[in-house]
Design an enzyme around this catalytic site. Sequence first.
Site, mmCIF file in Angstrom:
data_model
loop_
_atom_site.group_PDB
_atom_site.id
_atom_site.type_symbol
_atom_site.label_atom_id
_atom_site.label_comp_id
_atom_site.label_asym_id
_atom_site.label_seq_id
_atom_site.Cartn_x
_atom_site.Cartn_y
_atom_site.Cartn_z
ATOM 1 C CD GLU A 91 59.865 56.541 67.482
ATOM 2 O OE1 GLU A 91 59.231 55.473 67.515
ATOM 3 O OE2 GLU A 91 61.104 56.590 67.485
ATOM 4 C CD GLU A 122 66.965 79.124 60.911
ATOM 5 O OE1 GLU A 122 66.742 80.076 61.682
ATOM 6 O OE2 GLU A 122 67.466 78.048 61.272
#
Length: 281
Positions: A91, A122
């Site tokens: 953004e 992960e």
Amino acid sequence: MNSNIEKSDKPSFIKISEQPSLYDDLEKKSVREILEDINKEDQKVAIAVQKAIPQIEKLVTQIVPRMKQGGRIFYMGAGTSGRLGVLDASEIPPTFGMPPTLIIGLIAGGDTALRNPVENAEDNTIRGWEELTEHNINDKDTVIGIAASGTTPYVIGAMHAAREHGILTGCITSNPNSPMAAEADIPIEMIVGPEYVTGSSRMKSGTGQKMILNMITTSVMIQLGRVKGNKMVNMQLSNRKLVDRGTRMIIEELGLEYDKAKALLLMHGSVKKAIDAYKAG
């Protein structure tokens, strides 16, 4: 450092975020009851974030001078946490007109993991640092780990290596005294309590993470001069709505007619440049 960390059935600290929900028999509740319960829990998130503001402030005040010297922010996470980091980073270019290389979101498993889980990604303790070195990370940069549990090996491994190289580290977690916080120069502990659906950290923890990420990047961008008054004067003009919004900003600032303000905006490519050029004559 091993490429994969062994899982332990005996956690070294209490994961508040994974404690049993305060609610039970969820399947017996009406839709209205479920919605009201979730909303009640969500109201706790803003309070938890408010309590974390002193630590958020410490991190932002360390980031700003580094970015003024050309530093960057790297978000690192897995699953929901990783996706939120990528979302916030994505953004920044349209909102503040900054290059996409300034704030970078890295997620365990790469872009594939944005839509689909990547098995064991992960748990890899070295891949995070490898990805940071691929971006030529240096001591002007900042690494911010994001993990509700505070135990994600991908994140912890990267933060540990970053600290060894003199790079500022921060983190956002929903548990106190976590292994991830131990690797952070400035840990942000946002204690939202047990999730409505036990262990579902995409709920309160994810909401709180997004709030804190918004606070970090917005305050940093304001400090870097990317906002004027209260307006996004450096936003990218990527659609008609934003061209119209930018035009109205110029009208408010300069008092021009709509068509003239729009032409000025399109000529210079940003609200700030258009206003500065007009005032310069």
